[in-house]
Design a protein around this motif. Structure first.
Motif, PDB file in Angstrom:
ATOM      1  N   TYR C  35       0.831  -1.206   0.000  1.00  0.00           N
ATOM      2  CA  TYR C  35       0.000   0.000   0.000  1.00  0.00           C
ATOM      3  C   TYR C  35       0.869   1.261   0.000  1.00  0.00           C
ATOM      4  CZ  TYR C  35      -3.962   3.058   1.329  1.00  0.00           C
ATOM      5  OH  TYR C  35      -4.923   4.040   1.358  1.00  0.00           O
ATOM      6  N   LEU C  36       1.888   1.250   0.858  1.00  0.00           N
ATOM      7  CA  LEU C  36       2.800   2.402   0.919  1.00  0.00           C
ATOM      8  C   LEU C  36       3.373   2.714  -0.466  1.00  0.00           C
ATOM      9  CD1 LEU C  36       4.723   4.465   2.389  1.00  0.00           C
ATOM     10  CD2 LEU C  36       6.329   2.552   2.647  1.00  0.00           C
ATOM     11  N   LEU C  37       3.867   1.689  -1.149  1.00  0.00           N
ATOM     12  CA  LEU C  37       4.487   1.931  -2.453  1.00  0.00           C
ATOM     13  C   LEU C  37       3.453   2.346  -3.497  1.00  0.00           C
ATOM     14  CD1 LEU C  37       7.254  -0.790  -2.982  1.00  0.00           C
ATOM     15  CD2 LEU C  37       7.542   1.643  -2.582  1.00  0.00           C
ATOM     16  N   ALA C  38       2.322   1.651  -3.516  1.00  0.00           N
ATOM     17  CA  ALA C  38       1.363   1.892  -4.603  1.00  0.00           C
ATOM     18  C   ALA C  38       0.577   3.178  -4.397  1.00  0.00           C
ATOM     19  CB  ALA C  38       0.415   0.695  -4.739  1.00  0.00           C
ATOM     20  N   VAL C  39       0.216   3.471  -3.150  1.00  0.00           N
ATOM     21  CA  VAL C  39      -0.666   4.619  -2.883  1.00  0.00           C
ATOM     22  C   VAL C  39       0.129   5.832  -2.414  1.00  0.00           C
ATOM     23  CG1 VAL C  39      -2.708   5.385  -1.599  1.00  0.00           C
ATOM     24  CG2 VAL C  39      -2.520   2.995  -2.330  1.00  0.00           C
ATOM     25  N   PRO C  43      -0.664   2.741   5.205  1.00  0.00           N
ATOM     26  CA  PRO C  43      -2.109   2.605   5.480  1.00  0.00           C
ATOM     27  C   PRO C  43      -2.421   2.664   6.969  1.00  0.00           C
ATOM     28  CG  PRO C  43      -1.140   0.457   5.039  1.00  0.00           C
ATOM     29  CD  PRO C  43      -0.059   1.474   4.775  1.00  0.00           C
ATOM     30  N   GLU C  44      -3.634   3.072   7.276  1.00  0.00           N
ATOM     31  CA  GLU C  44      -4.169   2.883   8.631  1.00  0.00           C
ATOM     32  C   GLU C  44      -4.348   1.375   8.856  1.00  0.00           C
ATOM     33  OE1 GLU C  44      -4.969   5.500  10.607  1.00  0.00           O
ATOM     34  OE2 GLU C  44      -4.197   6.783   8.996  1.00  0.00           O
ATOM     35  N   ARG C  49      -6.217  -4.139   6.972  1.00  0.00           N
ATOM     36  CA  ARG C  49      -7.081  -5.305   7.173  1.00  0.00           C
ATOM     37  C   ARG C  49      -7.987  -5.513   5.960  1.00  0.00           C
ATOM     38  NH1 ARG C  49     -11.503  -6.595  11.430  1.00  0.00           N
ATOM     39  NH2 ARG C  49     -11.508  -8.807  10.856  1.00  0.00           N
ATOM     40  N   VAL C  50      -8.492  -4.412   5.428  1.00  0.00           N
ATOM     41  CA  VAL C  50      -9.368  -4.520   4.254  1.00  0.00           C
ATOM     42  C   VAL C  50      -8.573  -4.978   3.032  1.00  0.00           C
ATOM     43  CG1 VAL C  50     -10.770  -3.179   2.640  1.00  0.00           C
ATOM     44  CG2 VAL C  50     -11.077  -2.883   5.111  1.00  0.00           C
TER      45      VAL C  50
END
Lengths: 249, 249, 249, 249
Positions: C35-39, C43-44, C49-50
């Protein structure tokens, strides 16, 4: 459910109802047998000549995404030449090299129209109004004219093609110039679309012709890469030119 | 650092020092220009004939991993014909279709030997002792003899090839039969290796010849898939034949 | 021109402005760093979890084009596990596995509307009139209801997501049932589209989530293929079931 | 013939004997379910932590063949994100990113030896004599020491791994320094090989771990390419830096 492409038994191999060994090897060239397999009948000599001209035209364009990818992928898996070629072919897509479909779709639609002049007007006006580029027209680099289409048209004419698709493309070209008020060249993509329609290559696999042709060019790129490696140099160039920087806070 | 493959300026496009429009399109066929790009010189007519025979031989084998993959991938990305073809080409690997290298490597080694009979003995004995299959020999299906090699050898002879690699392969074949005490056919892979060496195709890109040829066959498979879809049927077959079961506890 | 993804010097490696060794390895899991790399931001915990739930859901579906292709390609290039996986991933396309985009595009459009009921009516009516399937609805197999969406919605709720996209999808679902006059299940594709929008995954790379997840499933297929080979058996099945026949004259 | 990976009926979906909806989604993260599918059992928490550390380490390295290829292929087929990612993954090969196998094979061999010191001597001497690089040692850039291995070893220790493979790699490292007479760092590839062996990841699919991890990094590269395109710039760079020239006569 059957396949009619190729099958074999212990003593023979058949391609589309012909004996590979007795009827094809040494008697028909690659281009003919490609047409036989893809279209389902042996081409006329003129059709072979036209298909050859198309395959030669598309074979390479020097540095393109296809060739850069093939060389980089080859360098990462040098024992697997097919991986480099296949990786490069994935870039024969909607943007480069695989773009004959758009113009071919137009020509296949227009050929059925009674009033071709009216259809040309309508199509060109519609593209202009929507600010969409006319498929098969314009070139970023070959100006005022792409040198390939006139040669391809002459080959088709000498090979005895009927010429209806070519004539329609040329009529579309005159309409383009009139409607846009300036000359836009018919490009290689447009000419190839017309020639492939002339020889009865189905629109739905036209992009396959690009793929076959480009696979030959990519084999040559890998051969050159083996002699004069460029992949590591490209890597270094990119690293220097587009460095990492922490994102702005 | 330079590339000598292809380049262009506003008015012309060059392939290996020749003008694409003036010298190649309509004057030389696909097979010739493929050889020009990959090998670096225009082939002799006999070399073209031999390369055509090789390309025709390899074009298709009906149901193979390449064709199953191409049809399944096409069905998943039907707007992207290149994806189906490229996915299939990834299976032109060390196991099928990309296997000429092994026999070609042997022949390239043996051709330099003074005493070919001794070398043949040594090579065949070594493979037998190590229980490794002799590359270029045997066929699971075409027994007693693969029908393609004799035809390919005749084409090469008629095309005026020198024949040294073919003779060496045949000598190897006689040694194989003697050492193993039974007849093992020279297979198509072996014959193609010999022919491609005869025309000076570099060993390091020989697999590219398979890839180019098979890309034509896969285009035909996708054309047939468009007419008579098989992918969903294959999927259903596999699901029924190899069902899921909870793993044993 | 810069990249903000990853870079290194002799002593350290940075991902999006963080030190890989000091701040990421052992401190954040795969899902978080993806998530860190892509967004572009960490993330929270609820978002992680989602995303985990989405990645788990998509990981495998047993026999599909992706898994059949991966196993066939692996069998052809067994030394190159990445080739089998990549070949299979090419089938994460517009037809299977890569299809969240359609529903996500709808939801991203509808979320901005004041009158959601009117928008739902309009969208469903338009699809019905055009006889186009509603993206995110219906399942050939899971009837009356796909079991995954309710679970995914519950995970999102427990993880503290705002829930606007999920609510919109559910409202669309009620409208679908009313307009079509029968119940059509929200399917996993629809639910995943809603969840990925909830966590801020950009629509333009949503298909990448499928690819990442499926690459894990395909690794497992290749592991199983190594233990219990199926590729040759699939090949034989297809050959027997879809035999070659000369084309009709 | 059966598959034990995944299957479904109308009401449920099963992964390796577990109910996807009831037992996995929302209860286990991506890394755990990846291990479950690939290895066949649910990991211990410590194994999950180690696998997460490996997946994070491999996720990206900025400009590499994988990322350049992914961006170039994406730019050629922008509607097909999976094509860009899969093209890039083809470069996770024998040269970069897919290279843990070599060191893992060594460690798997050495772990069974009674006299590890003698085995280390023998292996290092043999590599040195053959002038072959020791897999898992040395780095062109991270000197004197790659910063990742110490961190990875600490994660493994804290996660409660037994540590035999790590100890063997470290013993091999001391032998390397002694035999070569200078310090060669254990690199990330070596450390990852040891950690993946610690958690029981089969050697034959170890490269799959790289592929999964890198697919996440490539998704991020495509996300950045969508925001800040580099592909056309890379193309122009290469064209300018490696121009076409007619071959020497």
């Amino acid at each position: 459910m059957k396949t009619h492409l190729a099958g074999s038994d212990a003593a023979s191999i058949r391609f589309r109802g012909r004996d590979l060994v007795e009827e094809l090897i040494g008697k028909h060239g690659f281009t003919e047998v490609f047409y036989l397999l893809a279209v389902g009948r042996m081409p006329e000599p003129g059709q072979t000549r036209v298909l050859d001209a198309c395959l030669v035209t598309l074979m390479d364009h020097g540095w393109t995404p296809t060739s850069m990818i093939a060389r980089l992928a080859y360098d990462s898996a040098p024992s697997q030449v097919q991986v480099g070629i296949a990786a490069g072919l994935l870039a024969v897509g909607d943007v480069f090299a695989g773009t004959m479909d758009g113009c071919a779709r137009l020509l296949a639609e227009g050929i059925a129209k009674e009033d071709k002049a009216a259809w040309c007007q309508e199509v060109v006006q519609a593209h202009r109004a929507a600010k969409k580029p006319m498929p098969g027209f314009g070139h970023p680099f070959h100006k005022p004219d792409d040198p390939r289409p006139p040669r391809l048209f002459r080959v088709a004419q000498e090979a005895g093609m009927k010429g209806d698709y070519i004539a329609l493309l040329q009529q579309l070209g005159r309409t383009v110039d009139a409607v846009y008020g300036r000359h836009l060249t018919i490009n290689a993509t447009g000419a190839l679309a017309a020639l492939l329609l002339e020889i009865g290559m189905p629109l739905a696999i036209m992009r396959g012709v690009s793929v076959v042709s480009r696979s030959a060019g990519l084999t040559a790129h890998i051969a050159e890469e083996q002699q004069n490696p460029t992949a590591r140099h490209i890597w270094k160039l990119v690293e220097e030119e587009i460095p990492y920087e922490d994102p702005p806070a």
